[in-house]
Write an enzyme that holds these catalytic residues in place. Structure first.
Site, PDB file in Angstrom:
ATOM      1  N   HIS A 192      -5.381   2.521   1.324  1.00 33.26           N
ATOM      2  CA  HIS A 192      -4.443   1.733   2.272  1.00 33.26           C
ATOM      3  C   HIS A 192      -2.967   2.557   2.402  1.00 33.26           C
ATOM      4  O   HIS A 192      -2.664   3.020   1.717  1.00 33.26           O
ATOM      5  CB  HIS A 192      -4.551   0.217   1.750  1.00 33.26           C
ATOM      6  CG  HIS A 192      -4.141   0.068   0.535  1.00 33.26           C
ATOM      7  ND1 HIS A 192      -2.764   0.034   0.267  1.00 33.26           N
ATOM      8  CD2 HIS A 192      -4.650  -0.112  -0.721  1.00 33.26           C
ATOM      9  CE1 HIS A 192      -2.598  -0.422  -0.984  1.00 33.26           C
ATOM     10  NE2 HIS A 192      -3.755  -0.296  -1.637  1.00 33.26           N
TER      11      HIS A 192
ATOM     12  N   CYS B 214      -6.108   1.047  -6.239  1.00 36.57           N
ATOM     13  CA  CYS B 214      -6.199   1.829  -4.903  1.00 36.57           C
ATOM     14  C   CYS B 214      -5.414   2.943  -4.758  1.00 36.57           C
ATOM     15  O   CYS B 214      -4.256   3.510  -5.653  1.00 36.57           O
ATOM     16  CB  CYS B 214      -5.829   0.882  -3.891  1.00 36.57           C
ATOM     17  SG  CYS B 214      -6.746  -0.724  -3.821  1.00 36.57           S
TER      18      CYS B 214
END
Length: 113
Positions: free
Chosen positions: A44, A60
Site C-alpha cells: 500500500h 505490510c
C-alpha cells in the site's frame, strides 16, 4: 518498506487477493491485499512518506503513493507476489551505495579545491 522487527513482513509466495482505491489513513492512495496468513498484509501507499526506507509497518510493504498507484494500475488480482530477503543482495547494494557516495564526495571535493 517492510515491517518492524516485532511485526515482520511475511516471507514467501503470495497472490494479490483484493484491491482498494483510496483506502485512507495510513494506507495512502492504494491497497493491494495479499493471501499471506497470520494477519492482514498488503502492499500500500502511505500518509507518511518519511517512513519509507524504515522498518516501520505492521508487516505490510509500504510504497510512495505515486509508485503504488502505478503498480495498482498495472497488476490484476491474482498476480503472484514473491517476498524474500537475500542478505547477500542487501549487502552488495549497501556497498555499492557507499562506494557511489564516496566517489561523489571525492568528485565534489575536487571541484571545490
Amino acid at each position: 518498506m517492510v515491517g518492524k522487527p516485532s511485526t515482520p513482513t511475511p516471507k514467501g509466495s503470495f497472490k494479490i487477493k483484493n484491491k482498494a482505491l483510496n483506502p485512507g489513513g495510513p494506507f495512502g492512495a492504494r491497497w493491494m491485499g495479499l493471501t499471506a496468513t497470520g494477519g492482514s498484509y498488503g502492499i500500500h501507499g502511505t500518509n507518511n512518506p518519511n517512513s519509507i526506507g524504515h522498518a516501520a509497518s505492521a508487516g505490510c510493504v509500504r510504497m510512495y503513493n505515486h509508485d503504488v498507484i502505478e503498480l495498482y494500475n498495472t497488476v490484476p488480482i491474482g498476480t503472484i507476489v514473491n517476498i524474500y530477503f537475500n542478505l547477500e543482495i542487501a549487502l552488495i547494494s549497501y556497498l555499492i551505495l557507499r562506494l557511489f557516495l564516496y566517489v561523489l564526495e571525492l568528485k565534489f571535493s575536487y571541484i571545490f579545491l
